[in-house]
Design a protein around this motif. Structure first.
Motif, PDB file in Angstrom:
ATOM      1  N   CYS A 132       0.814  -1.217   0.000  1.00 43.31           N
ATOM      2  CA  CYS A 132       0.000   0.000   0.000  1.00 43.31           C
ATOM      3  C   CYS A 132       0.846   1.265   0.000  1.00 43.31           C
ATOM      4  N   GLU A 133       2.119   1.146  -0.392  1.00 43.31           N
ATOM      5  CA  GLU A 133       3.060   2.252  -0.310  1.00 43.31           C
ATOM      6  C   GLU A 133       2.536   3.542  -0.942  1.00 43.31           C
ATOM      7  N   SER A 134       1.958   3.442  -2.123  1.00 43.50           N
ATOM      8  CA  SER A 134       1.501   4.641  -2.835  1.00 43.50           C
ATOM      9  C   SER A 134       0.269   5.266  -2.196  1.00 43.50           C
ATOM     10  N   GLN A 135      -0.426   4.505  -1.318  1.00 47.58           N
ATOM     11  CA  GLN A 135      -1.633   5.022  -0.668  1.00 47.58           C
ATOM     12  C   GLN A 135      -1.447   5.223   0.829  1.00 47.58           C
ATOM     13  N   PHE A 136      -0.270   4.921   1.318  1.00 44.66           N
ATOM     14  CA  PHE A 136      -0.028   4.930   2.769  1.00 44.66           C
ATOM     15  C   PHE A 136      -0.281   6.303   3.378  1.00 44.66           C
ATOM     16  N   ALA A 137       0.039   7.355   2.645  1.00 46.31           N
ATOM     17  CA  ALA A 137      -0.126   8.717   3.159  1.00 46.31           C
ATOM     18  C   ALA A 137      -1.592   9.086   3.344  1.00 46.31           C
ATOM     19  N   GLU A 138      -2.488   8.338   2.725  1.00 45.13           N
ATOM     20  CA  GLU A 138      -3.929   8.623   2.849  1.00 45.13           C
ATOM     21  C   GLU A 138      -4.474   8.217   4.211  1.00 45.13           C
ATOM     22  N   ILE A 139      -3.746   7.376   4.911  1.00 44.15           N
ATOM     23  CA  ILE A 139      -4.203   6.855   6.203  1.00 44.15           C
ATOM     24  C   ILE A 139      -3.730   7.759   7.329  1.00 44.15           C
ATOM     25  N   GLY A 140      -4.610   8.031   8.289  1.00 45.74           N
ATOM     26  CA  GLY A 140      -4.260   8.896   9.413  1.00 45.74           C
ATOM     27  C   GLY A 140      -3.310   8.243  10.394  1.00 45.74           C
ATOM     28  N   ASP A 141      -2.640   9.063  11.181  1.00 47.65           N
ATOM     29  CA  ASP A 141      -1.659   8.560  12.144  1.00 47.65           C
ATOM     30  C   ASP A 141      -2.283   7.645  13.196  1.00 47.65           C
ATOM     31  N   ILE A 142      -3.513   7.917  13.580  1.00 50.87           N
ATOM     32  CA  ILE A 142      -4.156   7.085  14.610  1.00 50.87           C
ATOM     33  C   ILE A 142      -4.229   5.635  14.151  1.00 50.87           C
ATOM     34  N   GLU A 143      -4.659   5.437  12.900  1.00 50.67           N
ATOM     35  CA  GLU A 143      -4.753   4.073  12.365  1.00 50.67           C
ATOM     36  C   GLU A 143      -3.379   3.436  12.232  1.00 50.67           C
ATOM     37  N   LYS A 144      -2.398   4.215  11.779  1.00 52.18           N
ATOM     38  CA  LYS A 144      -1.056   3.669  11.573  1.00 52.18           C
ATOM     39  C   LYS A 144      -0.437   3.215  12.889  1.00 52.18           C
ATOM     40  N   TYR A 145      -0.504   4.070  13.908  1.00 53.95           N
ATOM     41  CA  TYR A 145       0.172   3.740  15.161  1.00 53.95           C
ATOM     42  C   TYR A 145      -0.629   2.759  15.998  1.00 53.95           C
ATOM     43  N   SER A 146      -1.928   2.681  15.746  1.00 54.78           N
ATOM     44  CA  SER A 146      -2.717   1.623  16.363  1.00 54.78           C
ATOM     45  C   SER A 146      -2.281   0.265  15.819  1.00 54.78           C
ATOM     46  N   MET A 147      -2.049   0.203  14.510  1.00 53.13           N
ATOM     47  CA  MET A 147      -1.554  -1.033  13.898  1.00 53.13           C
ATOM     48  C   MET A 147      -0.153  -1.361  14.416  1.00 53.13           C
ATOM     49  N   LEU A 148       0.660  -0.334  14.590  1.00 56.39           N
ATOM     50  CA  LEU A 148       2.018  -0.546  15.099  1.00 56.39           C
ATOM     51  C   LEU A 148       1.982  -1.140  16.503  1.00 56.39           C
ATOM     52  N   ASP A 149       1.111  -0.634  17.356  1.00 60.83           N
ATOM     53  CA  ASP A 149       0.971  -1.203  18.702  1.00 60.83           C
ATOM     54  C   ASP A 149       0.550  -2.668  18.627  1.00 60.83           C
ATOM     55  N   ARG A 150      -0.364  -2.941  17.715  1.00 62.94           N
ATOM     56  CA  ARG A 150      -0.870  -4.309  17.570  1.00 62.94           C
ATOM     57  C   ARG A 150       0.225  -5.274  17.149  1.00 62.94           C
ATOM     58  N   VAL A 151       1.006  -4.901  16.131  1.00 63.37           N
ATOM     59  CA  VAL A 151       2.025  -5.836  15.642  1.00 63.37           C
ATOM     60  C   VAL A 151       3.181  -5.980  16.618  1.00 63.37           C
ATOM     61  N   LEU A 152       3.454  -4.934  17.402  1.00 64.02           N
ATOM     62  CA  LEU A 152       4.481  -5.070  18.440  1.00 64.02           C
ATOM     63  C   LEU A 152       4.071  -6.143  19.435  1.00 64.02           C
ATOM     64  N   MET A 153       2.823  -6.106  19.882  1.00 66.09           N
ATOM     65  CA  MET A 153       2.355  -7.107  20.837  1.00 66.09           C
ATOM     66  C   MET A 153       2.323  -8.498  20.208  1.00 66.09           C
ATOM     67  N   GLU A 154       2.011  -8.575  18.916  1.00 67.78           N
ATOM     68  CA  GLU A 154       2.046  -9.872  18.233  1.00 67.78           C
ATOM     69  C   GLU A 154       3.465 -10.424  18.216  1.00 67.78           C
ATOM     70  N   ARG A 155       4.435  -9.552  17.984  1.00 69.45           N
ATOM     71  CA  ARG A 155       5.838  -9.988  17.961  1.00 69.45           C
ATOM     72  C   ARG A 155       6.274 -10.480  19.336  1.00 69.45           C
ATOM     73  N   MET A 156       5.902  -9.740  20.361  1.00 67.11           N
ATOM     74  CA  MET A 156       6.256 -10.136  21.719  1.00 67.11           C
ATOM     75  C   MET A 156       5.559 -11.445  22.108  1.00 67.11           C
ATOM     76  N   GLN A 157       4.326 -11.604  21.632  1.00 63.78           N
ATOM     77  CA  GLN A 157       3.586 -12.839  21.896  1.00 63.78           C
ATOM     78  C   GLN A 157       4.298 -14.032  21.271  1.00 63.78           C
ATOM     79  N   THR A 158       4.716 -13.878  20.010  1.00 60.91           N
ATOM     80  CA  THR A 158       5.418 -14.959  19.313  1.00 60.91           C
ATOM     81  C   THR A 158       6.721 -15.306  20.031  1.00 60.91           C
ATOM     82  N   LYS A 159       7.479 -14.281  20.405  1.00 63.44           N
ATOM     83  CA  LYS A 159       8.754 -14.527  21.083  1.00 63.44           C
ATOM     84  C   LYS A 159       8.540 -15.206  22.437  1.00 63.44           C
TER      85      LYS A 159
END
Length: 425
Positions: A132-159
């Motif tokens: 989604c690189e060409s459309q990434f700027a269309e997404i607001g920061d709230i959605e982006k950093y909410s996803m970032l929080d989610r994947v961080l916890m997924e990574r910690m869960q896997t580890k």
């Protein structure tokens, strides 16, 4: 069309629902879509629908073609007797249940907007590193950093799950587990497997018998590694070999690893396995209780002091046995120390928190992550170029997970950013 997209469309109800009917003429009202099932059995469990004014509760099955029901042998599987509705793209076959009644089926072909399908195809067919690189700027920061929080916890869960699996193998012994995990990550990826096998071959109880004697611990590690030369060319190496032979016989140790298994190519001298083994020996000589030392530490400063390892005198002038280096070899640097904190201390804390249901250990781990600078690598630079803030290791760890687990396999439907782009008006 594929089942992943069809499941996504059903889950978020992205189809025309006015005057919704089954293919055999029953009116349909969806009260609850159900919960997506990641295990075996029907695709959505716990759904509620109204068919011709009669409410039904049960499961939903998703197929591209209705005939997939029989192709997948659902008619012989008791788990599918709870299905109250089949959602398909093409209804190419009537499905008759065991009681002789027809399974209600909805065909979504013609009810889904073409732009939804096209957006999905654009993402999946994208040749960009981030789909989604060409459309990434269309997404607001709230959605982006909410996803970032989610994947961080997924990574910690896997580890943490990986740590707990090792803990189970070690019969719930946290100290043995921490010792093996620490040893593994002294391999810094390229030699991880050899380091882990070495630590499994030399049990922690054997090391404890040496009472912090650095030379004996070096003898065990270097001897067990298979890196000791057959014909030592200096006094230190000769003494190591003699000590290892004595200790190996005394404790009935397993055969040494094959020295040729260790990788030196494409490594900077500071990363040579010989130097890392010497540093691991120093850590183990200083710390009898690995788990206790790492998990009871309360600050990053303390952890950095623990990993501020200067190897024994021989290894300050050597990178390999019998070969003096042109200059003094370095002690463990901050970058390597941070790597061990991220890959050993943090997962240990998460795993321990999960085993005891004690969130304070998880909170401590997250605090440590927020105090370590972000890793600078190819993946983090990609995200930085897209405008993401990459300041701490919590950021970089999450972004690595996001890239590897969603962008590379193009799991855009499971990514909140991809899902929003697909369903946007």
């Amino acid at each position: 069309m594929n089942e992943k997209l069809l499941s996504f469309i059903w889950q978020f109800q992205y189809f025309e629902k006015s005057n919704l009917m089954t293919d055999d003429g029953l009116t349909v009202q969806v009260l609850k879509t159900g919960t997506m099932n990641t295990d075996s059995g029907p695709d959505f469990s716990g759904a509620r629908i109204i068919l011709n004014n009669l409410e039904w509760a049960g499961d939903i099955e998703i197929h591209v073609n209705a005939s997939d029901w029989t192709k997948h042998d659902h008619q012989t599987n008791h788990s599918f007797e709870s299905v109250i509705l089949q959602v398909v793209w093409n209804n190419d076959q009537k499905i008759i249940r065991k009681d002789g009644t027809e399974l209600p089926t909805i065909s979504l072909n013609g009810l889904v907007q073409k732009k939804t399908i096209l957006r999905y195809q654009d993402l999946i067919g994208s040749s960009q590193i981030i789909p989604c690189e060409s459309q990434f700027a269309e997404i607001g920061d709230i959605e982006k950093y909410s996803m970032l929080d989610r994947v961080l916890m997924e990574r910690m869960q896997t580890k943490s799950e990986n740590v707990l699996a090792l803990w189970m193998v070690n019969k719930s012994d946290w100290e043995e587990t921490a010792y093996q995990l620490l040893g593994q990550h002294f391999g810094f990826k390229l030699n991880d497997v050899c380091f882990l096998r070495l630590c499994q071959n030399i049990p922690r109880k054997v090391l404890l018998q040496q009472h912090g004697d650095l030379f004996k611990i070096e003898a065990l590690l270097f001897g067990g590694s298979g890196l000791l030369p057959e014909n030592p060319s200096d006094e230190y190496t000769t003494r190591l070999a003699e000590e290892y032979r004595y200790l190996a016989q005394k404790y009935q140790l397993k055969e040494p690893l094959n020295g040729s298994e260790w990788k030196f190519l494409r490594l900077r001298p500071a990363g040579f396995p010989t130097l890392r083994l010497a540093q691991l020996a120093q850590f183990l000589a200083d710390n009898d209780k690995v788990f206790n030392t790492l998990t009871n530490t309360n600050s990053i400063t303390e952890l950095h002091k623990i990993f501020n390892l200067r190897q024994s005198e021989y290894w300050t002038t050597h990178l390999q046995f019998g070969k003096t280096s042109g200059k003094s070899t370095p002690k463990m640097g901050t970058e390597s120390s941070n790597n061990l904190i991220i890959n050993v201390t943090i997962p240990l804390l998460f795993a321990y928190a999960k085993s005891l249901n004690r969130l304070e250990y998880q909170d401590k781990a997250l605090q440590f992550l927020s105090e370590i600078p972000a890793e600078n690598n190819r993946i983090t630079r990609i995200w930085k170029n897209l405008g993401m803030k990459v300041e701490t290791s919590a950021d970089s760890q999450g972004l690595i997970q996001w890239y590897n687990d969603y962008c590379i396999p193009k799991r855009c439907l499971q990514c909140s950013i991809g899902a929003k782009l697909i369903r946007s008006n």
